[in-house]
Design a protein around this motif. Sequence first.
Motif, PDB file in Angstrom:
ATOM      1  N   GLY A  67      45.394  39.052  35.477  1.00 53.08           N
ATOM      2  CA  GLY A  67      46.012  39.592  36.683  1.00 53.08           C
ATOM      3  C   GLY A  67      46.917  38.595  37.381  1.00 53.08           C
ATOM      4  O   GLY A  67      47.963  38.959  37.922  1.00 53.08           O
ATOM      5  N   GLY A  68      46.538  37.321  37.363  1.00 54.52           N
ATOM      6  CA  GLY A  68      47.379  36.293  37.969  1.00 54.52           C
ATOM      7  C   GLY A  68      48.710  36.156  37.260  1.00 54.52           C
ATOM      8  O   GLY A  68      49.762  35.975  37.888  1.00 54.52           O
TER       9      GLY A  68
ATOM     10  N   LEU B  86      50.667  39.304  38.296  1.00 54.61           N
ATOM     11  CA  LEU B  86      51.141  39.220  39.675  1.00 54.61           C
ATOM     12  C   LEU B  86      52.386  38.344  39.758  1.00 54.61           C
ATOM     13  O   LEU B  86      53.370  38.693  40.426  1.00 54.61           O
ATOM     14  CB  LEU B  86      50.041  38.670  40.579  1.00 54.61           C
ATOM     15  CG  LEU B  86      50.465  38.362  42.016  1.00 54.61           C
ATOM     16  CD1 LEU B  86      50.945  39.620  42.728  1.00 54.61           C
ATOM     17  CD2 LEU B  86      49.329  37.711  42.790  1.00 54.61           C
TER      18      LEU B  86
ATOM     19  N   PHE C  53      50.919  46.028  39.955  1.00 54.05           N
ATOM     20  CA  PHE C  53      51.330  45.185  41.084  1.00 54.05           C
ATOM     21  C   PHE C  53      52.699  45.601  41.619  1.00 54.05           C
ATOM     22  O   PHE C  53      52.929  45.584  42.837  1.00 54.05           O
ATOM     23  CB  PHE C  53      51.333  43.709  40.674  1.00 54.05           C
ATOM     24  CG  PHE C  53      49.978  43.057  40.711  1.00 54.05           C
ATOM     25  CD1 PHE C  53      49.340  42.809  41.914  1.00 54.05           C
ATOM     26  CD2 PHE C  53      49.342  42.696  39.543  1.00 54.05           C
ATOM     27  CE1 PHE C  53      48.085  42.207  41.959  1.00 54.05           C
ATOM     28  CE2 PHE C  53      48.088  42.095  39.570  1.00 54.05           C
ATOM     29  CZ  PHE C  53      47.457  41.848  40.779  1.00 54.05           C
TER      30      PHE C  53
ATOM     31  N   THR D  32      45.483  37.201  43.463  1.00 53.74           N
ATOM     32  CA  THR D  32      44.927  38.252  42.612  1.00 53.74           C
ATOM     33  C   THR D  32      43.494  38.570  43.010  1.00 53.74           C
ATOM     34  O   THR D  32      43.103  39.746  43.068  1.00 53.74           O
ATOM     35  CB  THR D  32      44.992  37.826  41.138  1.00 53.74           C
ATOM     36  OG1 THR D  32      46.353  37.598  40.782  1.00 53.74           O
ATOM     37  CG2 THR D  32      44.408  38.897  40.228  1.00 53.74           C
TER      38      THR D  32
ATOM     39  N   TYR E 150      42.325  42.327  44.222  1.00 50.30           N
ATOM     40  CA  TYR E 150      41.200  43.070  43.654  1.00 50.30           C
ATOM     41  C   TYR E 150      40.157  43.380  44.732  1.00 50.30           C
ATOM     42  O   TYR E 150      39.616  44.489  44.786  1.00 50.30           O
ATOM     43  CB  TYR E 150      40.545  42.261  42.539  1.00 50.30           C
ATOM     44  CG  TYR E 150      41.337  42.122  41.253  1.00 50.30           C
ATOM     45  CD1 TYR E 150      42.582  42.718  41.085  1.00 50.30           C
ATOM     46  CD2 TYR E 150      40.829  41.380  40.196  1.00 50.30           C
ATOM     47  CE1 TYR E 150      43.295  42.586  39.905  1.00 50.30           C
ATOM     48  CE2 TYR E 150      41.527  41.242  39.000  1.00 50.30           C
ATOM     49  CZ  TYR E 150      42.761  41.850  38.865  1.00 50.30           C
ATOM     50  OH  TYR E 150      43.442  41.698  37.691  1.00 50.30           O
TER      51      TYR E 150
END
Length: 343
Positions: free
Chosen positions: A159-160, A163, A192, A295, A299
């Motif tokens: 996710g990082g 993002l 995102f 991130t 979440y």
Amino acid sequence: MTAARSIRAFVLTAPGEYEVQDVPAPVTAPGEVVVDVERAGVCGTDAEFFSGAMAYLHQGHAAYPLRLGHEWAGRVAGVGDGVDPAWIGRRVMGDTMLGCGDCRRCRRGYQHVCDKRQEVGIRGGRPGALAEQLAVPVGSLHVLPDAVDAELGALVEPGGNALRAAEGTGAGPGDRVLVLGPGTIGLLVAMFVRAAGAEVHLMGRTVDSLAFARGLGFQHVWAEEAVPELPFDAVVDASNDARLPDRARELVEPAGRLVYIGLAGEPSRVDTRTLVLKDVTSVGVLSASPGLTATVRAYAEGLVDPRPLVAATVGLEEVGRVLAGTRPPHAGPGPKILVDPHR
């Protein structure tokens, strides 16, 4: 005399060859913690090591045997000298990129591109998280709030990356973004970008991947030959297709932005004359490091929910088959496989 304690770990011994081994348990070295791994993700980088195609193997940055796993979440079980004992029991995930701490890049906050960096489960011999326990520097940890369980925690690292790619588009309300490649990273990028208020389009190859993207609420989903002639203010290449970086260059609107986060197994060629004549900004994204804190927050607040991407959770004994391309029985349609090392 007390026998040395051991843990179970997935070990890649050569291309296509692997074992689940009993290995010595990690020790709490000065400045480090030992984590009980609760979940770890399997990703495309792991598959490249499995096939032998990963560039680091040919550049001297990695060698077999390998202990894979860089997407993980767990609970701190022990601390080394110089680490506050209050860390024990905390739920955490960790940065993959471990810089030397002394070079100019590290001092400027760019440890993720340090020439001397280790990468957990990837580079420099640092064992990864496809194991019951993992040792990492305390400075690499990010605390997980109660709203981010182990499953979500193991999705913070991808996710990082996503993002950062989404931020690289500079997109917001009124903008239109095309994402090439609806795999884990591409779908997370799309999530995102959607959360930022932009109109999202996705381009993929297979009927199943396109149908899955539609099931996540993305209305503008296309096969390559069906991409409409629309002005795309940004295009993100999240694929492993060496053709698509230049296709992105063709598709982006003048004065738009290109974001490259996918890696192909062979060199990609981009006609930079068009970048100049279109006045396009091009961004490359290597690492999740600068995006991890945001991130976790996204979440926790429900801004982005990656849970539907998880198709199955398997044990260590099944990892080799997953890396070889076999879907676990009863797996859902999502692209992501997680591992519970204690299963």
